[in-house]
Structures are given as structure tokens and as C-alpha cells.
Motif scaffolding. Structure first.
Motif, short mmCIF file in Angstrom:
data_model
loop_
_atom_site.label_atom_id
_atom_site.label_comp_id
_atom_site.label_asym_id
_atom_site.label_seq_id
_atom_site.Cartn_x
_atom_site.Cartn_y
_atom_site.Cartn_z
N MET A 194 39.28 35.01 24.83
CA MET A 194 38.67 36.07 25.64
C MET A 194 39.53 36.48 26.82
O MET A 194 40.39 35.66 27.24
CB MET A 194 37.44 35.32 26.53
CG MET A 194 36.31 35.07 25.53
SD MET A 194 34.95 34.44 26.68
CE MET A 194 35.51 32.62 26.62
N SER A 195 39.66 37.89 27.13
CA SER A 195 40.45 38.52 28.17
C SER A 195 39.57 39.11 29.34
O SER A 195 38.39 39.44 28.97
CB SER A 195 41.02 39.66 27.61
OG SER A 195 41.98 40.28 28.49
N ALA A 196 39.85 38.78 30.47
CA ALA A 196 39.18 39.48 31.60
C ALA A 196 40.25 40.29 32.87
O ALA A 196 41.10 39.29 33.09
CB ALA A 196 38.30 38.55 32.48
N PHE A 209 47.48 51.71 42.61
CA PHE A 209 46.05 51.76 42.89
C PHE A 209 45.69 50.98 44.20
O PHE A 209 44.84 51.54 44.97
CB PHE A 209 45.48 51.40 41.76
CG PHE A 209 43.85 51.27 41.73
CD1 PHE A 209 43.11 52.37 41.56
CD2 PHE A 209 43.23 50.31 41.86
CE1 PHE A 209 41.87 52.34 41.57
CE2 PHE A 209 41.82 50.11 41.84
CZ PHE A 209 41.21 51.26 41.73
N GLU A 210 46.25 50.03 44.44
CA GLU A 210 45.83 48.99 45.41
C GLU A 210 46.23 49.80 46.99
O GLU A 210 45.46 49.35 47.76
CB GLU A 210 46.74 47.67 45.37
CG GLU A 210 45.84 46.50 44.79
CD GLU A 210 46.96 45.38 44.28
OE1 GLU A 210 47.93 45.11 45.13
OE2 GLU A 210 46.77 44.74 43.51
N GLU A 211 47.16 50.30 46.84
CA GLU A 211 47.63 51.03 47.80
C GLU A 211 46.98 52.45 48.36
O GLU A 211 47.52 53.10 49.33
CB GLU A 211 49.24 51.00 48.12
CG GLU A 211 49.73 49.44 48.24
CD GLU A 211 51.31 49.30 48.38
OE1 GLU A 211 52.07 50.33 48.62
OE2 GLU A 211 51.61 48.03 48.41
N ASP A 229 33.74 44.42 31.46
CA ASP A 229 35.19 44.66 31.69
C ASP A 229 35.82 45.51 30.62
O ASP A 229 35.54 45.31 29.37
CB ASP A 229 35.99 43.11 31.71
CG ASP A 229 37.38 43.41 32.27
OD1 ASP A 229 37.80 44.78 32.12
OD2 ASP A 229 37.66 42.44 32.79
N LEU A 230 36.23 46.65 30.92
CA LEU A 230 36.90 47.95 30.07
C LEU A 230 38.19 47.73 29.81
O LEU A 230 38.61 48.74 29.09
CB LEU A 230 36.19 49.14 30.48
CG LEU A 230 34.96 49.18 30.73
CD1 LEU A 230 34.35 50.54 31.46
CD2 LEU A 230 33.99 49.10 29.56
N HIS A 231 39.02 46.98 30.48
CA HIS A 231 40.45 47.02 30.30
C HIS A 231 40.69 46.12 28.94
O HIS A 231 40.39 45.25 28.28
CB HIS A 231 40.98 45.95 31.20
CG HIS A 231 40.82 46.31 32.69
ND1 HIS A 231 39.52 46.16 33.42
CD2 HIS A 231 41.56 47.25 33.67
CE1 HIS A 231 39.71 46.75 34.74
NE2 HIS A 231 40.86 47.52 34.69
N ASP A 232 41.53 47.06 28.25
CA ASP A 232 41.75 46.64 26.80
C ASP A 232 43.20 46.56 26.47
O ASP A 232 43.47 46.16 25.27
CB ASP A 232 40.93 47.71 25.78
CG ASP A 232 41.50 48.97 25.46
OD1 ASP A 232 42.34 49.49 26.26
OD2 ASP A 232 41.41 49.47 24.57
#
Ligand code: B1M
Length: 210
Positions: free
Chosen positions: A144-146, A52-54, A99-102
């Protein structure tokens, strides 16, 4: 190609059915579920992030890879979660507002459950108010996660809100997620940081003096 490499490739390609079948095959062959998780699934998501980064992958590809990973996690969950352990304490967990990363958060929740914690998983995009509601119902660990640098500050916002609600003294706050560090935990006044799901269990136990 080894079965672990095949699992890794099928997650990267977003092939949910193939991933599930290969994970089941690996388990049937007696491969440790933790090895399947770390070397197959988590490593695949790391590669998806790099792509994704690249600019090789875009959001839709990330999404279908995540879907493949989640299907595989459902198979691994009963194997990773030990049964019949004494209740250790009540944890409220969620990915912070915006944040939607789960996936990582769900892994941490799963491992905490496996270690005997009662876990209330609020999902993603969780506001300070929602966390506070569960803390008022007796949870003593706030986890908490981020995953985004832009949502990390919401952890500080939540800590401030629990102070305002008069709940800070009785709450052990722990944080984690790819961009989060021990230095950040110190900066915002969290009680603990963990780099991965196993470390999160150890940290929660340590915070509760277990
Ligand atoms: Co997103 N995303 N994403 N994404 N995504 C990242 C995080 C990113 C690093 C990709 C990249 O650029 N390399 C990047 C963030 C960059 C930054 O902030 N600096 C990024 C971006 C930019 C975005 C969007 C903004 C993209 C866009 O729309 N342009 C967007 C934001 C949406 C939003 O949240 N508002 C977005 C969207 C998505 C999808 C929805 C497509 C999908 C998520 C699907 C889902 O979760 N259901 C997605 C994915 C899959 C990723 C990557 C590829 C993989 C994340 C993952 O699941 N990792 C990710 C790249 C990467 O992280 N390398 C990326 C596997 C998981 C097991 O690891 O979550 O780190 P992780 O959890 C670990 C530890 O961190 C720790 O334990 C876990 C297990 O070991 N941990 C804790 C986690 N929480 C913890 C809590 C604890 C303790 C430990 O205590 C409480």
C-alpha cells in the motif's frame, strides 16, 4: 546545463514533449536509466513539492509536472524492468482510498515486476474491499502507498479489514509513500516499510524469504 539538469527543468516546467525527448537523448548518450530517474525525474518532483509548499505552484502545475514525469517513465520502464526472471510471488499494490497520487506507487510496481513478481496494480483510491478481492485470488503480498498524512490511516483500516476477512496470517503487508515511516509501519502492525522503490523490492523479497 547538463542533460540531467535539462530533464529536471523540463519536468518542473511541465513540458511533457521536451521531457520525453531529453530522456530519450540521455539514454542514447548512454546515461544510466537509474540516474535519469533519480537525479532527473524524482528530484524534479521533490522540487515541485517544495514549490507547492511555498505557494509558487498550485495543483494544476503539480498535475502537468506529473504528466511530464509519467511520459518519461513510460520510456524508462522497459530499461528499468529486467526480463526473464523467475516468478517470485504475487503482489497486489495500490494507493489507498482517498489518495490519487500514483507516480511513486507505479514506480514500485514497475520495479517489483522487473524483479520477477507478478503484480496486480489496482491504481489509486483503492478501498480495503478491492485489495481483499485480489488477496482472495492468491496474492500473498499487500503493498500500500499513501502520499497524504490524511490518507495514511486508511492503511490501518485495510489491515484491520484483512484481519476481519481472515486473511491476515497468509498476507505480508508492506507500506510506503513520502509521509510513511518505519515507526508508522510498526504502529499499525504492517510487516514491512520501504522508503523507495528499490528498497520495496528488497523488502518484498525479504518478506517472502527469497
Ligand atoms: Co500532491 N501532495 N496533492 N499532488 N503532490 C504532495 C504529496 C505534498 C507533500 C505536496 C506538498 O505540500 N509539499 C502534499 C501532501 C501534504 C501532506 O499530506 N502532509 C500534497 C497535497 C496537499 C495534495 C492535495 C491535497 C492538494 C490540493 O488539492 N490542495 C491533492 C490531494 C489529491 C488526492 O490525492 N486526494 C494533491 C494532488 C496532487 C496532484 C493530483 C496534482 C499530483 C499527483 C499526480 C499523480 O500522482 N498522478 C500531486 C503531486 C505530483 C504531488 C508531489 C509534488 C509529487 C508526488 C510524486 O509523484 N513524487 C508531492 C510532493 C512530494 O512528494 N515531494 C505532493 C515522486 C514519486 C516518485 O515519489 O510518491 O514519494 P513518491 O514515491 C517514492 C517513495 O515515497 C516510495 O517509493 C517511491 C519511489 O522512490 N514509495 C513507496 C511510494 N509508495 C510506496 C509504497 C511502498 C514502498 C515505497 O510499498 C508498498
Amino acid at each position: 546545463m547538463s542533460i540531467i539538469q535539462e530533464i529536471r527543468t523540463s519536468v518542473i516546467n511541465g513540458q511533457a514533449k521536451e521531457t520525453a525527448a531529453k530522456v530519450q537523448q540521455a539514454i542514447n548518450e548512454g546515461i544510466n536509466p537509474d540516474v535519469v530517474l533519480r537525479e532527473g525525474l524524482i528530484d524534479a518532483m521533490r522540487e515541485v513539492g517544495r514549490m507547492f509548499e511555498e505557494g509558487e505552484y498550485f495543483v494544476p502545475e503539480m498535475l502537468i509536472a506529473a504528466r511530464a514525469m509519467k511520459g518519461a517513465l513510460a520510456i524508462l520502464k522497459p530499461l528499468l524492468v529486467d526480463q526473464g526472471i523467475e516468478p517470485m510471488g504475487k503482489v497486489v499494490i495500490g494507493t489507498v482510498k482517498g489518495d490519487l497520487h500514483d507516480i511513486g506507487k507505479s514506480l514500485v510496481a514497475m520495479m517489483l515486476e522487473g524483479a520477477g513478481f507478478e503484480v496486480v496494480d489496482l491504481g489509486t483510491d483503492v478501498t480495503a474491499e478491492k485489495f481483499i478481492e485480489v488477496l482472495k485470488q492468491g496474492a500473498t503480498v499487500l503493498a500500500m502507498s499513501a502520499l497524504l498524512t490524511t490518507t495514511m490511516p486508511q492503511m490501518k483500516v485495510t489491515i484491520e479489514a484483512i484481519k476481519q476477512a481472515g486473511l491476515r496470517e497468509q498476507t505480508h503487508v508492506m507500506i510506503g509513500g513520502a509521509p510513511v515511516t518505519q515507526a508508522y509501519a510498526d504502529e499499525i502492525g504492517a510487516d514491512g516499510y520501504a522508503p523507495d522503490a528499490s528498497a520495496a523490492v528488497r523488502k518484498a523479497q525479504e518478506l517472502l524469504g527469497k
